[in-house]
Scaffold this motif. Structure first.
Motif, short mmCIF file in Angstrom:
data_model
loop_
_atom_site.label_atom_id
_atom_site.label_comp_id
_atom_site.label_asym_id
_atom_site.label_seq_id
_atom_site.Cartn_x
_atom_site.Cartn_y
_atom_site.Cartn_z
N ASN A 84 0.85 -1.18 0.00
CA ASN A 84 0.00 0.00 0.00
C ASN A 84 0.89 1.24 0.00
O ASN A 84 1.24 1.77 1.04
CB ASN A 84 -0.90 -0.06 1.25
CG ASN A 84 -1.84 1.13 1.34
OD1 ASN A 84 -1.99 1.88 0.38
ND2 ASN A 84 -2.44 1.31 2.51
N PHE A 85 1.29 1.68 -1.22
CA PHE A 85 2.21 2.82 -1.31
C PHE A 85 1.53 4.01 -1.97
O PHE A 85 0.48 3.88 -2.60
CB PHE A 85 3.50 2.40 -2.04
CG PHE A 85 3.26 1.65 -3.32
CD1 PHE A 85 3.08 2.34 -4.51
CD2 PHE A 85 3.20 0.25 -3.33
CE1 PHE A 85 2.86 1.66 -5.68
CE2 PHE A 85 2.97 -0.43 -4.52
CZ PHE A 85 2.80 0.27 -5.69
N ARG A 86 2.16 5.19 -1.79
CA ARG A 86 1.52 6.44 -2.26
C ARG A 86 1.99 6.84 -3.66
O ARG A 86 2.50 7.93 -3.86
CB ARG A 86 1.84 7.57 -1.29
CG ARG A 86 1.49 7.24 0.14
CD ARG A 86 1.92 8.37 1.06
NE ARG A 86 2.14 7.88 2.41
CZ ARG A 86 2.68 8.60 3.39
NH1 ARG A 86 3.07 9.84 3.16
NH2 ARG A 86 2.86 8.07 4.59
N GLY A 87 1.90 5.93 -4.59
CA GLY A 87 2.26 6.26 -5.97
C GLY A 87 3.69 5.88 -6.35
O GLY A 87 3.99 5.67 -7.51
N TYR A 88 4.57 5.84 -5.37
CA TYR A 88 5.97 5.48 -5.65
C TYR A 88 6.41 4.40 -4.69
O TYR A 88 6.11 4.46 -3.50
CB TYR A 88 6.87 6.72 -5.49
CG TYR A 88 6.53 7.80 -6.48
CD1 TYR A 88 7.01 7.76 -7.79
CD2 TYR A 88 5.68 8.85 -6.12
CE1 TYR A 88 6.66 8.73 -8.72
CE2 TYR A 88 5.33 9.83 -7.05
CZ TYR A 88 5.82 9.76 -8.34
OH TYR A 88 5.48 10.71 -9.25
N GLU A 89 7.11 3.39 -5.23
CA GLU A 89 7.60 2.32 -4.36
C GLU A 89 9.12 2.18 -4.39
O GLU A 89 9.76 1.82 -3.41
CB GLU A 89 6.93 0.99 -4.72
CG GLU A 89 7.03 0.65 -6.19
CD GLU A 89 6.26 -0.60 -6.57
OE1 GLU A 89 6.29 -1.56 -5.80
OE2 GLU A 89 5.64 -0.60 -7.65
N TYR A 90 9.72 2.48 -5.57
CA TYR A 90 11.17 2.31 -5.73
C TYR A 90 11.57 3.17 -6.92
O TYR A 90 10.85 3.19 -7.94
CB TYR A 90 11.46 0.81 -5.98
CG TYR A 90 12.92 0.46 -6.01
CD1 TYR A 90 13.72 0.61 -4.88
CD2 TYR A 90 13.51 -0.04 -7.17
CE1 TYR A 90 15.07 0.29 -4.91
CE2 TYR A 90 14.86 -0.38 -7.21
CZ TYR A 90 15.63 -0.21 -6.07
OH TYR A 90 16.95 -0.53 -6.11
N SER A 91 12.69 3.89 -6.84
CA SER A 91 12.96 4.94 -7.84
C SER A 91 13.35 4.43 -9.24
O SER A 91 13.34 5.22 -10.18
CB SER A 91 13.99 5.93 -7.32
OG SER A 91 13.34 6.87 -6.47
N ARG A 92 13.68 3.16 -9.39
CA ARG A 92 13.87 2.66 -10.76
C ARG A 92 12.52 2.62 -11.47
O ARG A 92 12.38 3.00 -12.62
CB ARG A 92 14.54 1.27 -10.78
CG ARG A 92 14.51 0.63 -12.17
CD ARG A 92 15.49 -0.52 -12.38
NE ARG A 92 15.70 -1.36 -11.23
CZ ARG A 92 14.83 -2.26 -10.75
NH1 ARG A 92 13.67 -2.44 -11.33
NH2 ARG A 92 15.13 -2.97 -9.68
N THR A 93 11.51 2.19 -10.72
CA THR A 93 10.16 2.09 -11.26
C THR A 93 9.54 3.47 -11.47
O THR A 93 8.87 3.72 -12.47
CB THR A 93 9.28 1.27 -10.27
OG1 THR A 93 10.05 0.15 -9.82
CG2 THR A 93 8.01 0.79 -10.93
N GLY A 94 9.77 4.37 -10.52
CA GLY A 94 9.23 5.71 -10.64
C GLY A 94 9.80 6.63 -9.58
O GLY A 94 10.01 6.22 -8.44
N ASN A 95 10.08 7.88 -9.97
CA ASN A 95 10.62 8.88 -9.04
C ASN A 95 9.91 10.20 -9.36
O ASN A 95 9.72 10.52 -10.53
CB ASN A 95 12.14 8.99 -9.27
CG ASN A 95 12.75 10.17 -8.53
OD1 ASN A 95 12.63 11.32 -8.95
ND2 ASN A 95 13.41 9.89 -7.42
N PRO A 96 9.47 10.95 -8.33
CA PRO A 96 8.66 12.14 -8.61
C PRO A 96 9.34 13.19 -9.50
O PRO A 96 8.68 13.82 -10.32
CB PRO A 96 8.40 12.71 -7.21
CG PRO A 96 8.65 11.61 -6.25
CD PRO A 96 9.64 10.69 -6.89
#
Ligand SMILES: *Cc1c(COP(=O)(O)O)cnc(C)c1O
Length: 377
Positions: free
Chosen positions: A38-50
Motif C-alpha cells: 500500500n504505497f503512495r504512488g511510488y515504491e522504488y525509484s527505478r520504477t518511478g521517481n517524482p
C-alpha cells in the motif's frame, strides 16, 4: 496551450505540498509504504521517481504524446526502445543515423539476432524495397548528421501503417519545439536530451514519448526491467533546460541563417549543407514538417588539411563532439563523430575529409562570423 507556454507550464511544474515553483529534486531510492503493498504512488525509484516523473510528463506534453520516459542517455533510450523487438525481427533504418545507433545495431543487437538494413530514407522507394516479411520497425532520423538529409515523416508513417511496422523517430536535431513526429504519424519519438533539450553541455540523458497507452505500458515495463533510468538531479537539470528551449531554438535559428549566408558567399567553401537552403534536396519537406531548420550546418572546405587548419584557428567555436548547446561547437565528422564508420562507407554517405560540422550556439552572430572569416582566411 501553445508550445512556448507548454515549456513553462506543461507537465508538472511545482511542488503541491510547499508551493515551490520548481519541482524538488527527490534524491531518494525507496518510499515508506503505509501497509504491505500500500504505497503512495511510488515504491522504488527505478520504477518511478517524482522528479523524473515531472520531466516525463513535460516531454509527453511537448511531443503531444500521452506518456514520456527518461533514460540515463540517448543510447539508453534507444536501446530500451529496441527491446520492444524480438530476436529474428528486422528493422529498416536511415543510413546516416547517429554513429552510436549504427554501432548498437551492427555490433550489439546483431548478436541477439536483430536484423537491420540501412537505407536512404529520404528516398521512399528504397524504404519500400528494403521491407521484408520479418520487418517490424522503421527507424528514422531527420535531419541527419552530418549531411542534414531530410526524411518525410508522414510518408514513412504511411509505409509503416501499410506494412504494420512501428515508426520510431529520433527527433534530437529538430527538438519538439520545431517538429512533432507523433503528430505526423510516428509511434515513438526519442531524443538524446544531452543536446538541445538539456542545452548547456552539463547533462547526458535520453527521452522517449509515445501516444498509445499500449506502447506506453510496454515501454514502462522495459524501462523498469532494463533499468537504464535517469537520476533525479539530471531530471531536474533537463526541466530547467526545457524552460528556455524555445528561446534557445529561436536564437540558434537566427544565428544559423546568418552564418549560412556568410558561408555560401565564401570562396574557400565548396558546399554548404543546410535544410533551410532552397537548393537543399529536402528543403520543401523540411519546410512542411518542421517549424525551423535547426542550428546544424555542415560545409566542405575541399580537403582534410584545410579543415584541420580551420578547426585550429577558431576562437569562439569549441572543438568538441556533441551539439545543441548554448556555446557553438565545431567538429570534423570524418575524424571525430564518424571515425568509427569505415572509410569506404563514409565515402558512400558523402562524408568527405574536408567536411566541417558546426553546431551554432547563441553567442552574437557577428562574433561567430568574424571568427569563421579569420579562420578560413
Ligand atoms: C547524441 C545523439 C544520440 C545519442 O545520445 P547520447 O545522449 O549521447 O547517448 C542519439 N541520436 C542522436 C541524433 C544524437 O545526436
Amino acid at each position: 496551450m501553445r508550445s512556448k507556454t507548454k515549456m513553462i507550464h506543461g507537465g508538472i511544474t511545482r511542488d503541491e505540498q510547499t508551493g515551490a515553483v520548481s519541482v524538488p529534486i527527490y534524491q531518494v531510492s525507496t518510499y515508506k509504504q503505509d501497509g504491505v503493498g500500500n504505497f503512495r504512488g511510488y515504491e522504488y525509484s527505478r520504477t518511478g521517481n517524482p522528479t523524473r516523473h515531472a520531466l516525463e510528463t513535460v516531454i509527453a506534453d511537448l511531443e503531444n504524446g500521452s506518456r514520456g520516459f527518461a533514460f540515463g542517455s540517448g543510447m539508453a533510450a534507444i536501446s530500451t526502445v529496441m527491446m520492444l523487438l524480438d530476436a529474428g525481427d528486422h528493422v529498416v533504418l536511415t543510413d546516416d543515423v547517429y554513429g552510436g545507433s549504427y554501432r548498437l545495431m551492427t555490433k550489439v543487437l546483431n548478436r541477439f539476432n536483430l536484423d537491420h538494413t540501412f537505407v536512404d530514407t529520404s528516398n521512399i522507394a528504397t524504404v519500400e524495397h528494403a521491407i521484408k516479411p520479418n520487418t517490424k520497425a522503421l527507424y528514422v532520423e531527420t535531419p541527419t548528421n552530418p549531411l542534414l538529409k531530410i526524411t518525410d515523416i508522414k510518408k514513412m508513417s504511411e509505409i509503416a501503417q501499410k506494412h504494420n511496422l512501428l515508426l520510431i523517430v529520433d527527433n534530437t536535431f529538430a527538438t519538439p519545439y520545431w517538429q512533432q513526429p507523433l503528430d505526423l504519424g510516428a509511434d515513438i519519438v526519442l531524443h538524446s536530451a544531452t543536446k538541445y533539450i538539456g542545452g548547456h553541455s552539463d547533462v547526458v540523458a535520453g527521452l522517449v514519448a509515445v501516444k498509445s497507452d499500449e506502447l506506453a505500458d510496454r515501454i514502462h515495463f522495459l524501462q523498469n526491467s532494463v533499468g537504464a533510468v535517469l537520476g533525479p538531479q539530471d531530471s531536474w537539470l533537463l526541466m530547467r533546460g526545457i524552460k528556455t528551449l524555445a528561446l534557445r531554438m529561436e536564437a540558434t535559428e537566427s544565428n544559423t541563417q546568418k552564418i549560412v549566408e556568410f558561408l555560401q558567399g565564401h570562396e574557400k567553401v565548396t558546399t554548404v549543407f543546410y535544410p533551410g537552403l532552397p537548393a537543399h534536396p529536402g528543403h520543401e519537406i523540411a519546410k512542411s514538417q518542421s517549424g525551423g531548420f535547426g542550428g546544424m550546418i555542415s560545409f566542405d572546405v575541399g580537403s582534410g588539411e584545410r579543415a584541420e587548419e580551420v578547426l585550429k584557428r577558431v576562437n569562439y567555436f569549441t572543438l568538441a563532439e556533441s551539439l545543441g548547446a548554448v556555446e557553438s561547437l565545431i567538429s570534423l565528422p570524418a575524424k571525430m563523430t564518424h571515425a568509427s564508420i569505415p572509410a569506404e562507407r563514409r565515402a558512400e554517405l558523402g562524408i568527405t575529409d574536408g567536411l566541417i560540422r558546426i553546431s551554432v550556439g547563441i553567442e552574437d552572430s557577428e562574433d561567430l562570423i568574424e571568427d569563421l572569416a579569420q579562420a578560413l582566411r
